[in-house]
Design a protein around this motif. Structure first.
Motif, PDB file in Angstrom:
ATOM      1  N   GLY A 350       0.812  -1.216   0.000  1.00  0.00           N
ATOM      2  CA  GLY A 350       0.000   0.000   0.000  1.00  0.00           C
ATOM      3  C   GLY A 350       0.838   1.256   0.000  1.00  0.00           C
ATOM      4  N   GLU A 392      -4.960   4.024   1.917  1.00  0.00           N
ATOM      5  CA  GLU A 392      -5.905   4.881   1.176  1.00  0.00           C
ATOM      6  C   GLU A 392      -7.208   4.928   1.961  1.00  0.00           C
ATOM      7  OE1 GLU A 392      -5.281   6.498  -2.010  1.00  0.00           O
ATOM      8  OE2 GLU A 392      -3.233   5.981  -1.425  1.00  0.00           O
ATOM      9  N   SER A 396      -8.402  -0.285   3.026  1.00  0.00           N
ATOM     10  CA  SER A 396      -7.204  -0.534   2.191  1.00  0.00           C
ATOM     11  C   SER A 396      -6.465  -1.754   2.728  1.00  0.00           C
ATOM     12  CB  SER A 396      -6.238   0.639   2.223  1.00  0.00           C
ATOM     13  OG  SER A 396      -6.895   1.865   2.176  1.00  0.00           O
ATOM     14  N   CYS A 401      -4.822  -3.546  -1.726  1.00  0.00           N
ATOM     15  CA  CYS A 401      -3.668  -2.749  -2.178  1.00  0.00           C
ATOM     16  C   CYS A 401      -2.852  -3.477  -3.241  1.00  0.00           C
ATOM     17  CB  CYS A 401      -2.742  -2.416  -1.001  1.00  0.00           C
ATOM     18  SG  CYS A 401      -3.427  -1.175   0.099  1.00  0.00           S
ATOM     19  N   ILE A 406      -7.432  -0.700  -5.935  1.00  0.00           N
ATOM     20  CA  ILE A 406      -7.162   0.648  -5.417  1.00  0.00           C
ATOM     21  C   ILE A 406      -6.201   1.391  -6.337  1.00  0.00           C
ATOM     22  CG2 ILE A 406      -6.077   1.954  -3.550  1.00  0.00           C
ATOM     23  CD1 ILE A 406      -7.189   0.018  -1.560  1.00  0.00           C
TER      24      ILE A 406
END
Ligand code: GCW
Length: 689
Positions: A350, A392, A396, A401, A406
Motif C-alpha cells: 500500500g 488509502e 485498504s 492494495c 485501489i
C-alpha cells in the motif's frame, strides 16, 4: 452407487492392488454419472475441460452441459459464468476453471447457480526453490520434480507424466504460473540445454493454462555470456539480455518472464555496479516487453548494518517508487522479516503507490515445523490479506492494495513458495497438501474464508472412498465425526504452533540455519548478529521484546496512521504482536491480569496441550481414513507433540534465566533440563552441517 465405490476401494486395498499414498491429492477419482458435454470450439484446453466433466460428473444423469466462448466485458481473462446448464468464458482457460469449479461444488455439496466468477489476482504463481542439481532449498518433500542434475536434462516419460499431474492439480485451484527454479539462481539456467528442458515443462503446462517463468541470476552475462560486466546500463549487457530473451521466446512463445533475487543474501545485482534496483529491473523489463513478459523483482533485501532488519526493505524500495516500468512487479514477502509463524504485514504493501507490488507467501513451512508439523496456513494468509494498511483510508487491506482495485496497475499478482517434491504424496505431510490447495483458492479469491477452504479440502481429500469402515453413513456421521473436528483442528493449528514456538510476537528464535528446532540462545562467536535469535528477542534482566517504537528502531513509523499510533501504544497494540513492537518488563501486566512472564508460560503450555488434543482428534478419525494416511498423520502428530514440548521447555528454561521467575505452579513442570536441550541442539546442528 456410493456403496459400490466403497466396496471397490475396500477390495482394492484388501487385495493390496491399491495402497493409498496420497498421490491423488484433492483430485481423487470419483465414480461419475453420464453427462453430455458440448462445445462448438476445439482446443487442447477445452478437451481437458470436457474430459474432466465427463470423468467426474456427479450431477443429474444424462444432463447436457454446454461450454461456450463468449464476448463479455465483465469477465476477466480467466473468469467465467457458471450456471446449472453450462459454463461461459472469454478464454479456453476460463472454461477449464469453470469446469473445476462445477466439479468442486458437486463434490463438496455447494450449490451451482447463475454466477459470474472472476479471479482477484491475474497472476497466481508458484515459486519453486528447486536447484538444477535436483535439491530443493527449504524443500521438505523430496527432490525436485523438474530437475535431476545438469547432466540429466533428457526428458523421460516419467517426467512428462508427473508434470501433467502437477499441471492438472494447479489448474484445479486456479494457479496459472510457475517459476521452475530457485531464486538463488544458477546462471546455468539460461544455457540452451537447460532452456530446452524448460520448454518441455512449458509444453506440458500450457494446455492447463499455466505459464512458465524462470528465476535468473543477475550476473548471467558475465558468468555464461563471457562479458566483462553485468552492469545494467552497459549496451553489451542489454544486448545480451535481449538476445537471451529472444532465444527463450523462440522455444517458449508464451514464456511468462523472470523472477529476480538481486543484492540479497550475497546474490549479485545492479548495486554491484553502482546502479539501483530500478536500473536492474527496468533493463530486464525492456528486453521482455516486446513479448509481453514481466519481471518479478524481489524486495527481500537486508544487510548486517545497525539498522533494524525489519526496516531495510522499505528503506531501500520506497525511494524507487515510480521508477519501475509497468511490466515490473515488486515481490514482497508477507512480513517485514522472513516467513515467521506470525509477523505483521510488510509496510511496503500500500505504501508503494506508483509501483505494482505482489505478495510472496511461503507454502513450504521453513519456519513452521517443515513437513513434520500439521499447520494449516489458510488462517495465516487470511489474517495477512485482510490486514488493514490504512494507506488509502479504511478498507485498504493488503489484498485490495495488491489486487488492482485501489491502484491503477497493469498486472496483479501473488506468489507462493511451493512445498512440492518427489515424495509420493508431493508435500511430505498429507496435511501440507492443504496449504497448496489453500494458496490456489486464496490467490483466486482473496476474501474466501479459510474455514471454507479447509472444509472443501477435507471433503475432496478424504472422501467416502477412503473410509476404513464400510458401515459408515457418509452424510451424517462423516460430517459430524470427521469433517467438523478435522476442520477445527486445521483452523486452530497455526495458532497452536505460534503458541508453542513464538507467542506474543516473538520471532526468529530458531537454532542455526535449519530453522526447525528452538534456539533462543543460538549465537556462535563471529556470527552475523541479525542471524542470531538474541538479536530478535532482546531478552535481558529487565524484560523481553524488540523495541520498534520511536524510542527504539522506530520501524513503526513505516506504517500508515492511525496504525502507527496504535502499534506504538502498548495498551492498544494487539497482544499477538506485543513483543514484535515492544520491549517490556517481565512483570508487565497483560489484559487478563497476568504478568508478561506468566502469560508467556501459559501460551507455551497451551500450545503443547493443543497439539496433544490434535492427537486425540486424529485418533478418533481412524474409521474414516485409509490405514496408510491414518498412520502417517498419526506418526507425524506424535513427533509434533514431542517437538512442541521441546519448544516450550527450551524457551521457558532459557528465558527464565533472565526473568528469574517461577513457571506458574499450576502448569506442568519442564520435562527436559537445559543441559539436555543444549546437547540435543548441538547434535542437530552438527548433523545438519
Ligand atoms: O527464508 C530465507 C531462506 C533462504 C531463502 C531466502 C529468500 C531462497 O532461509 O533459504 O533463499 O529466505 O527468500 O531468498
Amino acid at each position: 452407487m456410493k456403496l459400490l465405490t466403497i466396496l471397490l476401494a475396500c477390495f482394492l486395498i484388501s487385495t493390496g492392488i491399491y495402497a493409498e499414498n496420497g498421490h491423488n491429492l484433492w483430485l481423487r477419482a470419483k465414480s461419475s454419472v453420464p453427462v453430455e458435454v458440448t462445445c462448438a470450439k476445439k482446443s487442447p484446453t477445452i478437451d481437458i475441460a470436457i474430459n474432466e466433466l465427463k470423468n467426474g460428473w456427479q450431477g443429474k444423469t444424462g444432463q447436457t452441459i454446454e461450454l461456450k466462448v463468449i464476448k463479455d466485458k465483465l469477465l476477466k481473462e480467466d473468469g467465467f459464468r457458471l450456471s446449472k446448464d453450462g459454463i461461459q468464458a472469454t478464454t479456453d482457460a476460463g472454461l477449464l476453471y469453470g469446469a473445476y469449479e462445477m466439479l468442486r461444488r458437486q463434490y463438496t455439496g455447494q450449490e451451482i447457480r447463475n454466477e459470474l466468477i472472476n479471479p482477484d489476482y491475474n497472476l497466481r504463481m508458484l515459486n519453486h526453490w528447486d536447484n538444477l542439481n535436483g535439491s530443493v532449498e527449504r524443500g521438505y518433500a523430496g527432490r525436485s520434480i523438474f530437475w535431476h542434475g545438469i547432466d540429466s536434462l533428457q526428458v523421460t516419460s516419467g517426467d512428462l507424466k508427473l508434470w501433467k499431474e502437477y499441471a492438472r492439480t494447479n489448474a484445479s485451484v486456479g494457479i496459472n504460473g510457475t517459476v521452475l527454479n530457485n531464486v538463488n539462481a544458477s546462471p546455468s539456467v539460461l544455457t540452451t540445454p537447460v532452456l530446452e528442458r524448460a520448454k518441455a515443462v512449458a509444453d506440458e503446462l500450457r494446455p492447463y493454462g499455466i505459464k512458465t517463468y524462470l528465476a535468473v541470476n543477475f550476473a548471467s552475462p558475465e558468468v555464461i555470456g563471457g562479458l566483462e560486466t553485468a552492469d545494467p546500463l552497459d549496451p553489451e549487457v542489454k544486448a545480451w539480455w535481449n538476445e537471451k530473451v529472444k532465444e527463450i521466446y523462440d522455444l517458449i512463445p508464451d514464456f511468462g518472464g523472470f523472477l529476480v533475487k538481486a543484492n540479497s543474501e550475497g546474490q549479485p545485482g545492479p548495486q554491484n555496479f553502482g546502479r539501483t534496483h530500478a536500473d536492474g529491473a527496468n533493463m530486464m523489463a525492456e528486453a521482455l516487453e516486446p513479448y509481453n513478459g514481466i519481471v518479478m523483482w524481489r524486495a527481500f533485501v537486508y544487510d548486517p548494518s545497525d539498522e533494524d532488519r525489519a526496516k531495510q526493505a522499505y528503506n531501500e524500495f520506497m525511494p524507487l517508487d515510480g521508477q519501475f516500468h509497468d511490466n515490473v512487479i515488486i515481490q514482497v514477502k508477507n512480513g517485514p522479516i522472513d516467513f515467521q509463524p506470525r509477523e505483521p504485514f510488510s509496510p511496503l504493501f500500500g505504501a508503494m503507490k506508483k509501483t505494482t507490488v505482489m505478495p510472496e507467501l511461503q507454502i513450504t513451512m521453513e519456519y513452521l515445523g517443515q513437513s513434520v508439523h500439521l499447520v494449516f496456513l489458510g488462517t495465516m494468509w487470511e489474517e495477512f490479506l485482510k490486514s488493514e494498511t490504512w494507506q488509502e483510508g479504511a478498507g485498504s487491506t493488503v489484498a485490495r492494495c495488491t489486487d488492482g482495485s485501489i491502484f491503477n496497475q497493469k498486472y496483479s499478482a501473488i506468489a507462493g513458495v511451493a512445498n512440492i517434491g518427489l515424495d509420493d504424496n508431493w508435500c511430505g505431510h498429507d496435511f501440507a497438501q492443504a496449504n497448496w490447495y489453500a494458496f490456489g483458492r486464496q490467490a483466486w479469491d482473496h476474501s474466501i474464508s479459510s474455514a471454507q477452504i479447509a472444509e472443501e479440502w477435507i471433503k475432496l481429500t478424504f472422501g467416502p472412498d477412503s473410509f476404513n469402515d464400510k458401515e459408515i453413513t457418509p452424510e451424517i456421521e462423516w460430517n459430524l465425526a470427521f469433517v467438523e473436528p478435522v476442520k477445527n483442528m486445521m483452523l486452530e493449528s497455526r495458532e497452536a504452533t505460534v503458541n508453542y514456538m513464538m507467542p506474543l510476537g516473538l520471532h526468529h528464535i530458531f537454532s542455526a540455519h535449519a530453522h526447525y528446532g528452538p534456539g533462543p540462545w543460538w549465537a556462535p562467536p563471529g556470527m552475523r548478529k541479525d542471524w542470531t535469535p538474541p538479536y530478535y528477542h532482546q531478552a535481558d534482566s529487565l524484560g523481553i521484546g524488540f523495541d520498534r517504537t520511536a524510542a527504539g528502531s522506530n520501524a513503526i513509523s513505516q506504517y500508515h496512521e492511525p496504525l502507527a499510533t496504535q502499534l506504538s501504544n502498548v495498551n492498544v497494540c494487539p497482544e499477538s504482536l506485543l513483543l514484535w513492537f515492544h520491549h517490556l518488563p517481565w512483570d508487565y501486566q497483560m489484559k487478563n491480569g497476568r504478568s508478561l512472564w506468566d502469560e508467556m508460560c501459559y501460551r507455551y503450555d497451551a500450545g503443547v496441550k493443543q497439539v496433544r488434543n490434535f492427537q486425540q482428534v486424529w485418533d478418533r478419525t481412524e474409521r474414516f481414513v485409509d490405514p496408510e494416511r491414518f498412520a502417517a498423520v498419526q506418526h507425524k502428530l506424535t513427533e509434533q507433540s514431542m517437538n512442541a514440548l521441546e519448544w516450550k521447555d527450551a524457551c521457558l528454561l532459557y528465558f527464565q534465566q533472565f526473568s528469574k521467575l517461577p513457571i506458574p505452579y499450576e502448569l506442568e513442570r519442564p520435562m527436559h533440563t537445559m543441559d539436555e536441550l543444549l546437547k540435543r541442539d548441538r547434535q542437530r546442528v552438527r548433523a545438519s552441517q
